[in-house]
Design a protein around this motif. Structure first.
Motif, mmCIF file in Angstrom:
data_model
loop_
_atom_site.group_PDB
_atom_site.id
_atom_site.type_symbol
_atom_site.label_atom_id
_atom_site.label_comp_id
_atom_site.label_asym_id
_atom_site.label_seq_id
_atom_site.Cartn_x
_atom_site.Cartn_y
_atom_site.Cartn_z
ATOM 1 N N ARG A 79 0.776 -1.523 0.004
ATOM 2 C CA ARG A 79 0.052 0.092 -0.354
ATOM 3 C C ARG A 79 0.898 1.125 0.081
ATOM 4 N N ARG A 80 2.475 1.479 0.313
ATOM 5 C CA ARG A 80 3.016 2.505 0.466
ATOM 6 C C ARG A 80 3.450 2.763 -1.592
ATOM 7 N N SER A 81 3.115 1.282 -1.658
ATOM 8 C CA SER A 81 3.734 1.924 -3.171
ATOM 9 C C SER A 81 3.153 2.471 -4.161
ATOM 10 N N ALA A 82 3.491 2.378 -5.044
ATOM 11 C CA ALA A 82 2.245 3.419 -6.964
ATOM 12 C C ALA A 82 2.716 1.879 -8.064
ATOM 13 N N GLY A 83 2.813 0.989 -7.410
ATOM 14 C CA GLY A 83 2.852 -0.796 -8.056
ATOM 15 C C GLY A 83 3.223 -1.130 -8.948
ATOM 16 N N ARG A 84 3.341 -1.762 -10.166
ATOM 17 C CA ARG A 84 3.833 -2.267 -10.810
ATOM 18 C C ARG A 84 3.596 -1.555 -12.592
ATOM 19 N N ALA A 85 4.473 -1.749 -12.917
ATOM 20 C CA ALA A 85 4.620 -1.521 -14.403
ATOM 21 C C ALA A 85 2.896 -2.011 -15.422
ATOM 22 N N ALA A 86 2.040 -0.555 -16.223
ATOM 23 C CA ALA A 86 1.375 -0.884 -16.192
ATOM 24 C C ALA A 86 1.407 -1.911 -17.032
ATOM 25 N N PRO A 87 0.353 -2.566 -18.130
ATOM 26 C CA PRO A 87 0.615 -3.505 -19.599
ATOM 27 C C PRO A 87 1.174 -2.967 -20.673
ATOM 28 N N HIS A 88 1.307 -1.733 -20.913
ATOM 29 C CA HIS A 88 1.514 -0.729 -21.700
ATOM 30 C C HIS A 88 2.806 -0.116 -21.901
ATOM 31 N N SER A 89 3.201 -0.282 -20.554
ATOM 32 C CA SER A 89 5.049 0.682 -19.482
ATOM 33 C C SER A 89 5.915 -0.428 -19.435
ATOM 34 N N GLU A 90 7.506 0.514 -19.600
ATOM 35 C CA GLU A 90 8.401 0.031 -18.865
ATOM 36 C C GLU A 90 9.294 0.904 -18.537
ATOM 37 N N VAL A 91 9.452 0.417 -16.820
ATOM 38 C CA VAL A 91 9.825 1.396 -16.227
ATOM 39 C C VAL A 91 11.041 0.619 -15.674
ATOM 40 N N ASP A 122 12.686 -6.261 -5.160
ATOM 41 C CA ASP A 122 12.613 -7.624 -6.087
ATOM 42 C C ASP A 122 11.473 -7.844 -6.989
ATOM 43 N N GLU A 123 10.360 -7.272 -6.326
ATOM 44 C CA GLU A 123 8.924 -7.707 -7.489
ATOM 45 C C GLU A 123 8.594 -7.047 -8.568
ATOM 46 N N GLY A 124 9.560 -6.258 -8.228
ATOM 47 C CA GLY A 124 8.985 -4.816 -8.800
ATOM 48 C C GLY A 124 8.467 -3.297 -9.493
ATOM 49 N N TYR A 125 7.921 -3.798 -7.663
ATOM 50 C CA TYR A 125 6.880 -2.405 -7.188
ATOM 51 C C TYR A 125 7.974 -1.288 -7.014
ATOM 52 N N VAL A 126 7.313 -0.182 -7.673
ATOM 53 C CA VAL A 126 8.429 1.519 -7.701
ATOM 54 C C VAL A 126 7.089 2.130 -5.971
ATOM 55 N N TYR A 127 8.414 2.420 -5.417
ATOM 56 C CA TYR A 127 7.985 3.178 -4.225
ATOM 57 C C TYR A 127 8.361 4.956 -4.430
ATOM 58 N N VAL A 128 7.577 5.816 -5.101
ATOM 59 C CA VAL A 128 7.888 6.831 -4.454
ATOM 60 C C VAL A 128 7.752 7.369 -3.715
ATOM 61 N N VAL A 129 9.434 7.895 -4.183
ATOM 62 C CA VAL A 129 9.773 8.721 -2.145
ATOM 63 C C VAL A 129 9.814 10.707 -2.574
ATOM 64 N N ASP A 130 9.650 10.740 -3.770
ATOM 65 C CA ASP A 130 9.728 12.456 -3.594
ATOM 66 C C ASP A 130 9.473 12.783 -4.592
ATOM 67 N N ARG A 131 8.704 13.915 -5.251
ATOM 68 C CA ARG A 131 10.147 15.001 -6.663
ATOM 69 C C ARG A 131 11.437 15.295 -5.859
ATOM 70 N N ILE A 132 12.400 14.623 -7.546
ATOM 71 C CA ILE A 132 13.691 15.136 -6.904
ATOM 72 C C ILE A 132 13.791 16.557 -6.438
ATOM 73 N N LYS A 133 13.488 17.737 -6.856
ATOM 74 C CA LYS A 133 13.368 19.285 -6.545
ATOM 75 C C LYS A 133 13.362 19.592 -5.262
ATOM 76 N N ASP A 134 12.050 17.955 -4.704
ATOM 77 C CA ASP A 134 11.034 18.529 -3.134
ATOM 78 C C ASP A 134 12.250 18.010 -2.203
ATOM 79 N N MET A 135 12.938 17.084 -2.264
ATOM 80 C CA MET A 135 13.835 16.674 -1.366
ATOM 81 C C MET A 135 14.280 17.559 -0.362
ATOM 82 N N ILE A 136 13.959 17.213 0.406
ATOM 83 C CA ILE A 136 15.027 18.119 1.874
ATOM 84 C C ILE A 136 16.269 17.456 2.418
ATOM 85 N N VAL A 137 16.446 18.702 1.940
ATOM 86 C CA VAL A 137 18.716 18.280 2.549
ATOM 87 C C VAL A 137 18.827 18.876 3.710
#
Length: 515
Positions: free
Chosen positions: A329-341, A396-411
């Motif tokens: 539930r914390r992931s954005a899922g896996r590549a849709a059938p038409h997509s490669e990620v 390892d199962e291909g699930y993508v976890y979006v951590v942030d917009r790259i520009k939104d990352m706080i340092v």
């Protein structure tokens, strides 16, 4: 492959089925087909030819549905306008795209003089209201009634279908050019997942129709057949009433809308039992909101779609079965059938699983490019992959976890903090309705984690209480050092939280260099 093919099929196979429902006004597919062919004739009479752009500035309506079919039927290219933009921003997009005909509803008529003054390319304004057209405009209904149907221009394949301007959250708008094949590949691939939409069902347009999130669902509904139920704009009570009254089966909502619907007292007693598919996306959703939504809508299956306008717009899907697994539930899922990620580093090399990098995608859904911006197109599509600008990991199962917009990352103090993770932790506090986390300037830490919180009605959680709550869920250095309470967060026309506006209050000169 052409967008209008679905209309031809619906007119042939289900002519008497309702195509659109707007309040008490119902139009069948046969009526829709006739009106679209007449409107296309009118557009040709207004000078629209092969590849010419036609814009629409309107709340959701059945006329918006007809516009989306009629423009390619006439040979043109749709250019939907962001309803939250100022007249100057609207004029910029019209000039940039070379739009000569603009369709406008009653809500936005007052902006027309300013738009016309700033966009001399605009020749004709079409009034899309029910009353008499104001001076200087031509009437939508008069155009439909006054023209005989014309044959479909049959634009399709790699030819542009639409130019969708982005920039509600990222600064200067860019026109994303999408072909018929792009949009149909995304719709067909998403539908093949089995959880995107109900064949022959009733889809509710609650998200704004100018935005491609709703536009993708419009294409998918046409592909599988059924009915478009339309409300002019999202309100919790209006959406709940429409679902109950018209027995809606499918709806797409952005997370802020999901939260408002399930928490609104005025929608609490509505019968939402007909809902079978709730598609959400466009921005991250907290686990707490997702849990509340599942309790309120026990008959509905939840599917998350991750992507962007440049991907027509779906890249990954988190399917209903995945929602039953806590970690997924914390992931954005896996590549849709038409997509490669995949996930890549700064040199576009794929990183090891579990390592943060940039999410990139390729496939038939990737945009043709940015309108009149060849250099930006080449940068975004380098190596044949669309570079999303989103940071993420893949397991390892291909699930993508979006951590942030790259520009939104706080340092902060040399540590990377991803705002999405902090927002998820904050949202689990019972007094938090919604929130946004940003980095603000700090003399000691460079940036500090700052939370803007909208509490549930009647609550006023303290900063120390919220900070300790977050520390109990994630590393202490990620907890917000400062917290402010607000009645609402700024959102775009598509319902995305505008962090750019929140940051501008703390970085008045734009020193951080993010949008």
């Amino acid at each position: 492959m052409e967008i209008t093919q679905a209309l031809h099929r619906a007119v042939q196979q289900t002519p008497d089925r309702p195509a659109t429902v707007l309040g008490d006004r119902v139009r069948t597919w046969a009526e829709c087909g006739d009106r679209v062919a007449r409107l296309a004739a009118a557009l040709r009479g207004l000078g629209i030819g092969d590849g010419d752009r036609v814009a629409m500035l309107s709340l959701n309506s059945d006329r918006f549905h007809e516009y989306l079919f009629a423009v390619p039927w006439a040979g043109g290219v749709v250019t939907p306008v962001n309803i939250r933009w100022s007249p100057a921003e609207i004029a910029f997009s019209l000039e940039d795209a070379g739009v000569t005909v603009l369709l406008v509803d009653d809500t936005f008529l007052p902006a027309v003089p300013a738009i016309r003054a700033a966009a001399p390319v605009l020749r004709t304004v079409v009034h899309c209201g029910d009353g008499a057209p104001p001076e200087g405009t031509v009437g939508f209904e008069e155009l439909v009634a006054g023209h005989e149907p014309v044959d479909d221009a049959r634009r399709g394949g790699a030819e542009p279908y639409g130019i969708y301007y982005t920039g509600g959250t990222t600064g200067t708008p860019k026109g994303v050019v999408l072909s018929h094949a792009n949009l149909l590949a995304s719709a067909l691939g998403s539908t093949a997942s089995g959880a995107f939409t109900s064949p022959g069902g009733r889809y509710l347009h609650a998200a704004p129709m100018f935005h491609l999130a709703d536009g993708a669902a419009w294409v998918a509904r046409n592909v599988v057949g059924g009915t478009h139920v339309i409300v002019p704009m999202f309100t919790p009570a209006g959406v709940a009433e429409a679902i109950a009254r018209h027995e809606v089966t499918d709806v797409l909502l952005v997370p802020t809308m999901v939260q408002m619907l399930v928490d609104a007292p005025e929608a609490a007693d509505a019968d939402l039992s007909s809902l079978r598919h709730l598609l959400y996306g466009a921005s991250p959703i907290s686990e707490a909101v997702l849990e509340r939504a599942a309790k309120r809508l026990p008959a509905a299956e939840f599917t998350q779609a991750y992507g962007m306008t440049e991907l027509s717009p779906v890249a990954t899907l988190l399917l209903p079965a995945d929602h039953g697994v806590d970690r997924l539930r914390r992931s954005a899922g896996r590549a849709a059938p038409h997509s490669e990620v995949r996930i890549v580093d700064e040199d576009d090399r794929e990183v090891p699983r579990g390592t943060v990098g940039e999410i990139v995608a390729r496939g038939p859904h990737v945009m043709l490019g940015y309108w009149n911006r060849p250099e930006e197109t080449a940068t975004a599509l380098r190596g044949g992959w669309m570079h999303t600008g989103d940071g993420g990991t893949m397991d390892d199962e291909g699930y993508v976890y979006v951590v942030d917009r790259i520009k939104d990352m706080i340092v902060s103090g040399g540590e990377n903090v991803y705002s999405v993770e902090v927002e998820n932790a904050l949202a689990k506090h019972p007094d938090v309705a919604t929130c946004a986390v940003i980095g603000v300037p700090d003399d000691e830490w460079g940036e500090r984690v700052h939370a803007v919180v909208v509490p549930v009605p009647g609550a006023a959680p303290g900063a120390d209480e919220l900070r300790e709550h977050v520390k109990g869920l994630i590393a202490g250095y990620k907890a917000p050092r400062t917290v402010e309470l607000r009645d609402a967060l700024p959102v775009s026309g598509a319902g995305k939280i505008l962090k750019r506006e929140l940051r501008a209050e703390h970085w008045p000169r734009g020193d951080r260099g993010v949008s």
